[in-house]
Design an enzyme around this catalytic site. Structure first.
Site, PDB file in Angstrom:
ATOM      1  N   CYS A 158     -18.550  -9.329   2.818  1.00 17.31           N
ATOM      2  CA  CYS A 158     -19.869  -9.632   3.379  1.00 17.31           C
ATOM      3  C   CYS A 158     -20.339  -8.457   4.225  1.00 17.31           C
ATOM      4  CB  CYS A 158     -19.790 -10.855   4.269  1.00 17.31           C
ATOM      5  SG  CYS A 158     -19.606 -12.344   3.336  1.00 17.31           S
ATOM      6  N   HIS A 206       4.382  -9.892   3.347  1.00 19.67           N
ATOM      7  CA  HIS A 206       3.542 -10.857   4.074  1.00 19.67           C
ATOM      8  C   HIS A 206       2.742 -11.788   3.172  1.00 19.67           C
ATOM      9  CE1 HIS A 206      -0.592  -8.959   3.874  1.00 19.67           C
ATOM     10  NE2 HIS A 206       0.122  -7.899   3.564  1.00 19.67           N
ATOM     11  N   THR A 264       0.852  -1.199   0.000  1.00 18.48           N
ATOM     12  CA  THR A 264       0.000   0.000   0.000  1.00 18.48           C
ATOM     13  C   THR A 264       0.882   1.242   0.000  1.00 18.48           C
ATOM     14  OG1 THR A 264      -1.761  -1.213   1.082  1.00 18.48           O
ATOM     15  CG2 THR A 264      -1.896   1.175   1.204  1.00 18.48           C
TER      16      THR A 264
HETATM   17  N1  PLP Z   1      -2.024  -5.313  -4.050  1.00 11.90           N
HETATM   18  C1  PLP Z   1      -2.459  -6.566  -4.048  1.00 11.90           C
HETATM   19  C2  PLP Z   1      -2.676  -7.283  -5.335  1.00 11.90           C
HETATM   20  C3  PLP Z   1      -2.712  -7.218  -2.846  1.00 11.90           C
HETATM   21  O1  PLP Z   1      -3.159  -8.464  -2.848  1.00 11.90           O
HETATM   22  C4  PLP Z   1      -2.512  -6.513  -1.647  1.00 11.90           C
HETATM   23  C5  PLP Z   1      -2.835  -7.130  -0.353  1.00 11.90           C
HETATM   24  O2  PLP Z   1      -3.913  -7.641  -0.152  1.00 11.90           O
HETATM   25  C6  PLP Z   1      -2.030  -5.199  -1.686  1.00 11.90           C
HETATM   26  C7  PLP Z   1      -1.802  -4.636  -2.911  1.00 11.90           C
HETATM   27  C8  PLP Z   1      -1.757  -4.416  -0.416  1.00 11.90           C
HETATM   28  O3  PLP Z   1      -0.619  -4.959   0.199  1.00 11.90           O
HETATM   29  P1  PLP Z   1      -0.144  -4.586   1.691  1.00 11.90           P
HETATM   30  O4  PLP Z   1      -0.940  -5.434   2.603  1.00 11.90           O
HETATM   31  O5  PLP Z   1       1.308  -4.944   1.744  1.00 11.90           O
HETATM   32  O6  PLP Z   1      -0.339  -3.137   1.886  1.00 11.90           O
END
Ligand code: PLP
Length: 691
Positions: free
Chosen positions: A338, A213, A73
């Site tokens: 949901c 993660h 993010t």
């Molecule tokens: N982009 C994708 C495709 C993701 O699957 C995720 C996490 O769910 C993210 C971005 C965001 O990642 P982070 O949890 O490291 O901020």
């Protein structure tokens, strides 16, 4: 205790034991600040450099930048900010930059949200433009070609988190090159790490965010690649760490752990190969096909990550599928968000133009490349158990007749409801206000329980039950003439408390009386004696809420009113029912439950999970005491006996504490003062027990 099988790898992953060891070492022994010039600092700096060098080789970053940050993010923010700042500068210098911020329709929400946020903050006023995908989830390259000339920034993903669909990165690059598009290009590589080979500097990609993660590193550590020459603006400034690209003392535990995972990836000795993973997915898919008839896979296996399955099952909601898998300790995720009332459809599947039932009922099963054959074997066994549990609960078609249900059944208790009045002895039943969305469920239930439907009744006129009648086939009583509410023209009558004689229908020992009142129709269920149904003998009254006051005099103090709609999850109400009850006073934590059990040995523990969850459960319940099962769908049937013993103490339990809270609230509202809910549900109780 059976261990859980974690099949939600696209959401997050456990941390690789070697990565935990590396993080522990970074916190315990090599705890120095990498910016310090003494030995402790140098030791940490070496760790940092080692992790970065490994990442650079693995991702093929060439001369580009590679910085550590908190996750994808943040990486997305930094990329978007960098591109938009550069676009603003170019525009201020009089350059035509295009008007569109193009993003794939199936991008993670972080992408369009960041675009909108920085576009607004920087005052760019560019237009967010959603790039459609085709039925296979692939970006529509013709649509990209059509908008390329106006694109200022293009955001696509390498692989989708819900479906695992792998994007045609080479195809997108070709379109950008062929059209002479000058847009910056970000590719979200979160789901690709460890599953697809990457050689970033060999592409036109300007920005590529990663997250630790999703691949066995801890949460809170990520990376951002920026192509050599692509514009860059730091999101966070301060102490100048990460070559002033991302200030703030480095998350050394996270970096050490991520470095260990990347080193394992580079060595190639830890994770399963692509072919092995495909073989595992095929085995899971076979087990699912066997267990869940009619299952439809929403992702094309030939073009998606070998670790992702996304599926829907006709007649089953994502909530029910989640519940049954969770009961079997198989952790999956619902493809859709949901809400309290109903599962919202998945925007990813919607973009692929998947039918609504599939988009709203989707389940994602995903695993990491560390999985092994034994885990897959165990998962397949549990999937088979889930299928058997759903069949025995009549949620999916079954030839086998399971335990026969008797009494009142409320179907679809989350905001909408249909009522089934069942008489096991005569195997006959009546349906009241069946909702069209329950047609499949009612049909499966009636068929597998071998019930005969005597009548399909409505509390308001003009409801169309033709589709249900047709679906029921031979299980519906042969048609006799019925009025506009579905009441059959039968000769029986019963006398009510006010002396009026009304049409009646016999369901074993119970009588269902039909009361007409202007445009309203009520049905009273109780035990008639010698042709009289006294007010006190009416156990349940079915009526629309607005018509219910007309029942005064015909029903007793203990009669439960069963609504035709249940938007507020109240299940039923009564003459003395309160409007609402306070939540706090009825929540018990695990310690509170133990204290209550100690002081009130006669406490009744009631598990409100549905039968199919019970059947799929791998473990005994993690609470002390004897537990009786009363699924939420049969709460109303049992409520009257609990209300008849107002001094008893009731503790409701369920998986997460959500349904049990609704049950306890219902009983409190109806006047039972000693009803409680175990907060956090069995999930937390299991943890408390393990502690
Ligand atoms: N982009 C994708 C495709 C993701 O699957 C995720 C996490 O769910 C993210 C971005 C965001 O990642 P982070 O949890 O490291 O901020």
């Amino acid at each position: 205790m059976t261990t859980e099988i974690y099949l939600d790898g696209n959401a997050t992953s456990p941390v690789l034991p070697a990565a935990i060891a590396a993080a522990t070492c970074a916190m315990g022994q090599r705890y120095g600040n990498p910016s310090s010039s003494h030995a402790a600092g140098l030791s940490a700096k070496a760790l940092l450099d080692q992790a970065r060098q490994c990442a650079r080789r693995l991702l093929g970053v060439g001369d580009g930048r590679l910085m550590f940050n908190s996750g994808a993010t943040e990486g997305i923010q930094t990329a978007v900010l960098s591109a938009l700042v550069a676009l603003r500068e170019r525009r201020e210098q009089g350059e035509a930059i295009g008007s569109l911020l193009v993003y794939g329709a199936t991008e993670h929400k972080a992408v369009p949200e960041s675009l909108a946020h920085w576009n607004r903050l920087l005052g760019l006023n560019l237009t967010l433009h959603k790039l459609p995908v085709n039925a296979q989830g692939m970006h529509d390259l013709a649509a990209l070609r059509a908008c390329a000339a106006e694109a200022a920034l293009v955001c696509t993903m390498a692989a989708n988190n819900e479906t695992g669909v792998i994007s045609d990165i080479a195809g997108i690059q070709a379109v950008l090159e062929q059209t002479g598009c000058k847009a910056y290009w970000m590719v979200d590589c979160v789901q690709a790490l460890g599953k697809l080979a990457l050689n970033l500097a060999a592409t036109r990609i300007d920005y590529a965010p990663f997250s630790g993660h999703k691949l066995y590193a801890p949460k809170g550590i990520g990376m951002l690649y920026v192509r050599a020459g692509a514009p860059f603006t730091p999101l966070i400034v301060g102490g100048g760490q990460e070559s002033a690209q991302r200030s703030g003392t480095e998350n050394m535990a996270g970096i050490a752990a991520l470095g260990t995972v990347l080193a394992a990836l580079e060595r190639g000795d830890t994770f399963r190969s692509h072919d092995e993973l495909e073989g595992y997915r095929a085995r899971l898919a076979d087990a699912l096909r066997e267990a869940l008839p009619g299952i439809v896979f929403n992702n094309p296996f030939e073009n998606s990550l070998p670790t992702t399955l996304n599926f829907s099952v006709p007649g089953l909601s994502s909530r029910e599928l989640m519940d049954v898998f969770d009961a079997a300790q198989v952790r999956v995720s619902s493809g859709s968000a949901c809400s309290a009332a109903k599962a919202a459809p998945s925007y990813v599947l919607d973009a692929m133009q998947v039918p609504l039932w599939r988009s709203a009922g989707a389940i994602r099963m995903s695993f990491g490349p560390l999985i092994d054959a034994a885990m897959i074997d165990d998962a397949c066994r549990r999937i088979a158990r889930c299928g058997a549990a759903l069949r025995s609960g009549c949620l999916i078609p079954s030839e086998r007749h399971s335990t026969v249900h008797d009494g009142l059944l409320q179907m679809g208790v989350e905001g909408v409801c249909s009522w089934l009045v069942l008489d096991a002895a005569s195997r006959s039943c009546v349906l009241i206000d069946p909702l069209p969305e329950h047609t499949g469920r009612i049909e499966a239930f009636v068929r597998c329980q071998n019930y005969r439907v005597q009548a399909i009744l409505n509390t308001s006129a003009g409801q169309e039950n033709g589709a249900l009648l047709e679906a029921l086939g031979r299980h519906a009583a042969s048609r006799v003439a019925a009025d506009a509410y579905g009441w059959p023209a039968l000769p029986e009558r019963v006398t009510l408390a006010d002396g009026q004689s009304v049409a009646a229908l016999q369901l074993g020992a119970r009588t269902l009386a039909c009361v007409s009142d202007g445009a309203c129709r009520h049905y009273l269920l109780g035990a008639a004696v010698q042709g009289r149904l006294d007010a006190a003998a009416v156990r349940f009254a079915f009526s629309t809420a607005s018509c219910a006051p007309a029942l005064q005099g015909l029903t007793g103090a203990a009669t439960l009113l069963c609504p035709s709609r249940d938007e507020h999850n109240q299940f039923c109400s009564g003459a003395a029912a309160a409007d609402a009850v306070c939540c706090d006073s009825l929540q018990l934590d695990h310690a509170g439950l133990n204290a209550l059990l100690g002081s009130h040995p006669a406490v009744e523990l009631i598990d409100v999970r549905e039968d199919f969850e019970y059947a799929a459960s791998a473990n005994l319940l993690a609470v002390a005491g004897k537990v009786q099962s009363v699924p939420l769908s049969r709460l109303t049937e049992h409520a009257s006996s609990w209300l008849a013993a107002p001094d008893s103490t009731l503790v409701f339990i369920c998986r997460s504490g959500n349904r049990s809270l609704k049950a306890a609230q219902c009983l409190r509202r109806l006047g039972h003062q000693h009803s409680y809910s175990l907060s956090g549900g069995l999930a937390l109780a299991a943890l408390a027990q393990a502690a």
